[in-house]
Design a protein around this motif. Structure first.
Motif, PDB file in Angstrom:
ATOM      1  N   HIS A   1      33.963  25.782  48.451  1.00 14.57           N
ATOM      2  CA  HIS A   1      33.654  24.918  47.303  1.00 14.57           C
ATOM      3  C   HIS A   1      33.283  25.778  46.097  1.00 14.57           C
ATOM      4  O   HIS A   1      33.779  25.571  44.989  1.00 14.57           O
ATOM      5  CB  HIS A   1      32.500  23.977  47.669  1.00 14.57           C
ATOM      6  N   LYS A   2      32.427  26.776  46.311  1.00 13.97           N
ATOM      7  CA  LYS A   2      32.019  27.663  45.230  1.00 13.97           C
ATOM      8  C   LYS A   2      33.227  28.443  44.690  1.00 13.97           C
ATOM      9  O   LYS A   2      33.403  28.583  43.486  1.00 13.97           O
ATOM     10  CB  LYS A   2      30.946  28.627  45.716  1.00 13.97           C
ATOM     11  N   LEU A   3      34.036  28.945  45.596  1.00 12.35           N
ATOM     12  CA  LEU A   3      35.196  29.728  45.195  1.00 12.35           C
ATOM     13  C   LEU A   3      36.157  28.903  44.345  1.00 12.35           C
ATOM     14  O   LEU A   3      36.617  29.354  43.296  1.00 12.35           O
ATOM     15  CB  LEU A   3      35.933  30.255  46.436  1.00 12.35           C
ATOM     16  N   LEU A   4      36.424  27.675  44.784  1.00 13.25           N
ATOM     17  CA  LEU A   4      37.390  26.853  44.067  1.00 13.25           C
ATOM     18  C   LEU A   4      36.834  26.256  42.783  1.00 13.25           C
ATOM     19  O   LEU A   4      37.591  25.914  41.888  1.00 13.25           O
ATOM     20  CB  LEU A   4      37.887  25.723  44.978  1.00 13.25           C
ATOM     21  N   SER A   5      35.519  26.139  42.673  1.00 16.12           N
ATOM     22  CA  SER A   5      34.981  25.462  41.497  1.00 16.12           C
ATOM     23  C   SER A   5      34.276  26.368  40.494  1.00 16.12           C
ATOM     24  O   SER A   5      34.113  25.987  39.351  1.00 16.12           O
ATOM     25  CB  SER A   5      34.024  24.346  41.930  1.00 16.12           C
ATOM     26  N   HIS A   6      33.879  27.570  40.907  1.00 16.74           N
ATOM     27  CA  HIS A   6      33.066  28.379  40.008  1.00 16.74           C
ATOM     28  C   HIS A   6      33.588  29.791  39.769  1.00 16.74           C
ATOM     29  O   HIS A   6      32.977  30.531  39.007  1.00 16.74           O
ATOM     30  CB  HIS A   6      31.645  28.496  40.557  1.00 16.74           C
ATOM     31  N   ALA A   7      34.634  30.205  40.408  1.00 15.58           N
ATOM     32  CA  ALA A   7      35.041  31.601  40.332  1.00 15.58           C
ATOM     33  C   ALA A   7      36.356  31.771  39.594  1.00 15.58           C
ATOM     34  O   ALA A   7      37.206  30.897  39.593  1.00 15.58           O
ATOM     35  CB  ALA A   7      35.175  32.178  41.739  1.00 15.58           C
ATOM     36  N   ILE A   8      36.474  32.912  38.966  1.00 17.10           N
ATOM     37  CA  ILE A   8      37.771  33.353  38.469  1.00 17.10           C
ATOM     38  C   ILE A   8      38.339  34.217  39.578  1.00 17.10           C
ATOM     39  O   ILE A   8      37.692  35.160  40.031  1.00 17.10           O
ATOM     40  CB  ILE A   8      37.622  34.148  37.162  1.00 17.10           C
ATOM     41  N   ILE A   9      39.502  33.875  40.033  1.00 16.14           N
ATOM     42  CA  ILE A   9      40.074  34.544  41.196  1.00 16.14           C
ATOM     43  C   ILE A   9      41.054  35.621  40.745  1.00 16.14           C
ATOM     44  O   ILE A   9      41.932  35.376  39.925  1.00 16.14           O
ATOM     45  CB  ILE A   9      40.777  33.522  42.119  1.00 16.14           C
ATOM     46  N   SER A  10      40.888  36.796  41.294  1.00 14.68           N
ATOM     47  CA  SER A  10      41.799  37.899  41.032  1.00 14.68           C
ATOM     48  C   SER A  10      42.431  38.300  42.337  1.00 14.68           C
ATOM     49  O   SER A  10      41.739  38.535  43.333  1.00 14.68           O
ATOM     50  CB  SER A  10      41.019  39.075  40.439  1.00 14.68           C
TER      51      SER A  10
END
Length: 131
Positions: free
Chosen positions: A116-125
């Motif tokens: 949930h945190k990864l999909l909603s709060h992170a910029i993914i590289s």
């Protein structure tokens, strides 16, 4: 370790191995696949629901909450996907004789789910390399 390998039964079908588990991904017939397994987007979306449900179940168990199960539904709005916007709506149903305070505690803990945190709060590289 996660490995991905083309499966011989379809042009787009992929076999995904995660440790000792195997599952498959494919795309729909409308884009040339055989629709023989979930679409990769569906696998991503379902990871949100599964991780959230497991996180909440573990929390409830540790706190002695009478949470019997969780129904989770993920609805994707991909209408703006080409502009880089990927919107998911996660709807949770808590099943069990919970107080309103316990329900609020569970809702507060949702933000602690790693996916949930990864999909909603992170910029993914993603660093992709050819070996």
């Amino acid at each position: 370790m996660i490995t991905l390998q083309k499966d011989l039964t379809g042009i787009y079908r992929q076999r995904i191995s995660v440790n000792s588990h195997q599952f498959f991904a494919d795309v729909g017939t409308d884009v040339g696949g055989e629709d023989s397994a979930p679409d990769p987007h569906d696998l991503l979306d379902s990871s949100l629901a599964a991780c959230t449900a497991i996180t909440l179940t573990m929390f409830a168990k540790r706190r002695g909450m009478p949470l019997e199960s969780i129904n989770a539904e993920v609805v994707r709005d991909s209408s703006k996907e080409k502009t880089g916007e990927y919107n998911l709506s996660l709807q949770l149903e808590f099943i069990g004789n919970l107080t309103e305070e316990q329900r609020q505690q569970l809702l507060a803990i949702v933000e602690k789910c790693p996916i949930h945190k990864l999909l909603s709060h992170a910029i993914i590289s993603i660093n992709t390399q050819v070996v």
